[in-house]
Write a protein that holds these residues in place. Sequence first.
Motif, PDB file in Angstrom:
ATOM      1  N   GLY A  66       0.812  -1.210   0.000  1.00 39.13           N
ATOM      2  CA  GLY A  66       0.000   0.000   0.000  1.00 39.13           C
ATOM      3  C   GLY A  66       0.848   1.264   0.000  1.00 39.13           C
ATOM      4  N   LEU A  67       1.934   1.260   0.785  1.00 34.55           N
ATOM      5  CA  LEU A  67       2.843   2.400   0.798  1.00 34.55           C
ATOM      6  C   LEU A  67       3.496   2.601  -0.561  1.00 34.55           C
ATOM      7  CD1 LEU A  67       4.694   2.027   4.243  1.00 34.55           C
ATOM      8  CD2 LEU A  67       2.867   3.632   3.642  1.00 34.55           C
ATOM      9  N   MET A  68       3.871   1.511  -1.212  1.00 33.77           N
ATOM     10  CA  MET A  68       4.523   1.602  -2.512  1.00 33.77           C
ATOM     11  C   MET A  68       3.576   2.192  -3.556  1.00 33.77           C
ATOM     12  SD  MET A  68       6.511  -2.075  -2.323  1.00 33.77           S
ATOM     13  CE  MET A  68       7.031  -2.062  -4.041  1.00 33.77           C
ATOM     14  N   VAL A  69       2.335   1.745  -3.533  1.00 37.54           N
ATOM     15  CA  VAL A  69       1.347   2.265  -4.483  1.00 37.54           C
ATOM     16  C   VAL A  69       1.101   3.746  -4.219  1.00 37.54           C
ATOM     17  CG1 VAL A  69      -1.060   2.125  -5.224  1.00 37.54           C
ATOM     18  CG2 VAL A  69       0.257   0.024  -4.847  1.00 37.54           C
ATOM     19  N   ALA A  70       0.991   4.121  -2.942  1.00 37.74           N
ATOM     20  CA  ALA A  70       0.761   5.524  -2.605  1.00 37.74           C
ATOM     21  C   ALA A  70       1.947   6.387  -3.032  1.00 37.74           C
ATOM     22  CB  ALA A  70       0.516   5.660  -1.105  1.00 37.74           C
ATOM     23  N   ALA A  71       3.170   5.891  -2.808  1.00 37.66           N
ATOM     24  CA  ALA A  71       4.355   6.649  -3.202  1.00 37.66           C
ATOM     25  C   ALA A  71       4.405   6.847  -4.712  1.00 37.66           C
ATOM     26  CB  ALA A  71       5.618   5.939  -2.720  1.00 37.66           C
ATOM     27  N   GLN A  72       4.036   5.816  -5.462  1.00 34.29           N
ATOM     28  CA  GLN A  72       4.032   5.941  -6.913  1.00 34.29           C
ATOM     29  C   GLN A  72       2.983   6.941  -7.383  1.00 34.29           C
ATOM     30  OE1 GLN A  72       6.074   4.127  -9.610  1.00 34.29           O
ATOM     31  NE2 GLN A  72       5.302   6.143 -10.147  1.00 34.29           N
ATOM     32  N   ALA A  73       1.818   6.928  -6.753  1.00 39.62           N
ATOM     33  CA  ALA A  73       0.769   7.878  -7.126  1.00 39.62           C
ATOM     34  C   ALA A  73       1.213   9.309  -6.856  1.00 39.62           C
ATOM     35  CB  ALA A  73      -0.520   7.558  -6.359  1.00 39.62           C
ATOM     36  N   VAL A  74       1.826   9.539  -5.699  1.00 38.97           N
ATOM     37  CA  VAL A  74       2.318  10.881  -5.378  1.00 38.97           C
ATOM     38  C   VAL A  74       3.404  11.289  -6.367  1.00 38.97           C
ATOM     39  CG1 VAL A  74       3.529  12.259  -3.655  1.00 38.97           C
ATOM     40  CG2 VAL A  74       1.694  10.707  -2.943  1.00 38.97           C
ATOM     41  N   ALA A  75       4.273  10.344  -6.711  1.00 39.77           N
ATOM     42  CA  ALA A  75       5.356  10.645  -7.656  1.00 39.77           C
ATOM     43  C   ALA A  75       4.818  11.066  -9.014  1.00 39.77           C
ATOM     44  CB  ALA A  75       6.273   9.434  -7.811  1.00 39.77           C
ATOM     45  N   LEU A  76       3.773  10.409  -9.476  1.00 34.38           N
ATOM     46  CA  LEU A  76       3.176  10.786 -10.761  1.00 34.38           C
ATOM     47  C   LEU A  76       2.617  12.205 -10.703  1.00 34.38           C
ATOM     48  CD1 LEU A  76       1.418   7.412 -11.646  1.00 34.38           C
ATOM     49  CD2 LEU A  76       3.277   8.478 -12.944  1.00 34.38           C
ATOM     50  N   LEU A  77       1.997  12.551  -9.588  1.00 32.80           N
ATOM     51  CA  LEU A  77       1.474  13.913  -9.427  1.00 32.80           C
ATOM     52  C   LEU A  77       2.603  14.938  -9.384  1.00 32.80           C
ATOM     53  CD1 LEU A  77      -1.338  13.276  -6.783  1.00 32.80           C
ATOM     54  CD2 LEU A  77      -1.648  13.809  -9.214  1.00 32.80           C
ATOM     55  N   VAL A  78       3.671  14.620  -8.650  1.00 32.59           N
ATOM     56  CA  VAL A  78       4.803  15.540  -8.565  1.00 32.59           C
ATOM     57  C   VAL A  78       5.429  15.731  -9.939  1.00 32.59           C
ATOM     58  CG1 VAL A  78       7.155  15.808  -7.657  1.00 32.59           C
ATOM     59  CG2 VAL A  78       5.298  15.082  -6.138  1.00 32.59           C
ATOM     60  N   HIS A  79       5.576  14.640 -10.677  1.00 32.44           N
ATOM     61  CA  HIS A  79       6.181  14.743 -12.008  1.00 32.44           C
ATOM     62  C   HIS A  79       5.334  15.598 -12.938  1.00 32.44           C
ATOM     63  CE1 HIS A  79       8.156  13.717 -15.739  1.00 32.44           C
ATOM     64  NE2 HIS A  79       7.008  13.293 -16.228  1.00 32.44           N
ATOM     65  N   ARG A  80       4.030  15.376 -12.904  1.00 34.60           N
ATOM     66  CA  ARG A  80       3.151  16.070 -13.849  1.00 34.60           C
ATOM     67  C   ARG A  80       2.965  17.535 -13.502  1.00 34.60           C
ATOM     68  NH1 ARG A  80      -2.963  14.213 -15.765  1.00 34.60           N
ATOM     69  NH2 ARG A  80      -3.349  16.016 -17.114  1.00 34.60           N
ATOM     70  N   HIS A  81       2.815  17.839 -12.217  1.00 32.83           N
ATOM     71  CA  HIS A  81       2.416  19.197 -11.832  1.00 32.83           C
ATOM     72  C   HIS A  81       3.548  20.035 -11.250  1.00 32.83           C
ATOM     73  CE1 HIS A  81      -1.768  18.236 -12.638  1.00 32.83           C
ATOM     74  NE2 HIS A  81      -1.653  17.145 -11.905  1.00 32.83           N
ATOM     75  N   TYR A  82       4.707  19.440 -11.044  1.00 32.98           N
ATOM     76  CA  TYR A  82       5.826  20.194 -10.466  1.00 32.98           C
ATOM     77  C   TYR A  82       7.093  20.014 -11.308  1.00 32.98           C
ATOM     78  CZ  TYR A  82       9.479  21.462  -7.057  1.00 32.98           C
ATOM     79  OH  TYR A  82      10.569  22.008  -6.435  1.00 32.98           O
ATOM     80  N   GLU A  83       7.557  18.780 -11.426  1.00 31.21           N
ATOM     81  CA  GLU A  83       8.819  18.525 -12.128  1.00 31.21           C
ATOM     82  C   GLU A  83       8.746  18.889 -13.610  1.00 31.21           C
ATOM     83  OE1 GLU A  83      11.790  14.727 -13.114  1.00 31.21           O
ATOM     84  OE2 GLU A  83       9.910  14.433 -12.018  1.00 31.21           O
ATOM     85  N   HIS A  84       7.746  18.366 -14.304  1.00 29.25           N
ATOM     86  CA  HIS A  84       7.661  18.589 -15.750  1.00 29.25           C
ATOM     87  C   HIS A  84       7.461  20.064 -16.102  1.00 29.25           C
ATOM     88  CE1 HIS A  84       6.945  17.766 -19.948  1.00 29.25           C
ATOM     89  NE2 HIS A  84       5.802  18.428 -19.883  1.00 29.25           N
TER      90      HIS A  84
END
Length: 387
Positions: A342-360
């Motif tokens: 569950g932690l791994m899935v949550a971390a991946q979901a947060v990472a996708l949001l960070v990549h799309r709305h912050y990093e990219h």
Amino acid sequence: MLSSTGTKTLPSLTGLRFLLAACVLMAHALSGSALFSQKLQAPLSIATVPLATSAVSGFFVLSGFVLAWSYRPGERARSFWRRRFWKIYPNHALGWLLGALFFAVTTAPSPMAADGSATVLGGVAELFLVKVWAPAQQVFNGFNDPSWSVCCEAFFYLLFPALIPAACRLTPAGLRRTWLALAGAIAVFPAVALELGGRVLPGWPLPLNTLWFAYVFPPVRLTEFMLGIVTARLVQAERWPRLNMPTRIGALVTVLAATPFLPIPYSLGAGYGVPFSLIIAGLALQDIHGRSHLLARPAVVALGEASYALYIVHFPLLMSARQAIGVHHRFAPLNGVLFAVGLMVAAQAVALLVHRHYEHPIQARFARDIHAVPSGRPEYSTAPVSD
């Protein structure tokens, strides 16, 4: 004359980044978080930590490979450094802030830090990407532990404008000799580390000086980055040996299987760079010849593009979750695995949001340089994921 195969896109290598990130995330979630009793935790660490440390080595080789692949002769060092800064530092600053907030609002030590603590000095050194340059615990422990590999990458980037022209001047025979010399150095450094001695860290079965030199000292890890550069040039020169994928994967599995029988420094990175150079070159050749497979699929590539964000955010998230349930709480095996997943899935979901709305958006605004990278030669984000 070297061929210009470097103009070919390499989606499999972006997909590989996700696979490497997943190994690191799994190791931190299952073994670094101390979810289980010691009887179960010990074999979990033996099984997962080598996967994570080998993944770090793979990222260092991959970083050198893709930067050499997309290199344009005559590119100015200032332009290169500016683009590298905007690709790695905003995410690094975000991870640093998350880690600083964690230690600011919690009183209990982190179960995943080397001694369970972080210092202001270590945090400052981490913010400026220099915490790996001294084997001092008050410096080595920062706020976001995995950022040590970003510190190494900053050193690699500093040297790259000098390294790549030298590699481009080598003949194919010179590239082969350099590759062999680097592979030999990678195998020798752990033996050197064993001679350093020093104070033993709590929870670590080896001295701090040995751990520091073998695992995080930037000039030592530079050999893997350089191995990636030389491997890319050999592929571009069409002088790389054609090995099938089972052989390349078998080389990595053999090294992983051998490390439990070797001194501990050999499990911290030594030897992994050589089989990973075989795998990375093989995946590049598959892409060049139109034989891409699973790692080049759009969904896997999308996850690979978010792998640096995953590397940055996963550790503060794991620490926060561990504190929330209590650092001394231990799970039954099945419950612990489900919690970790569950932690791994949550971390991946947060990472996708960070990549799309912050990093990219930051990269799109600041990191592109039309004068530095020619049309048809895409730039890759090569910042590592790390243990």
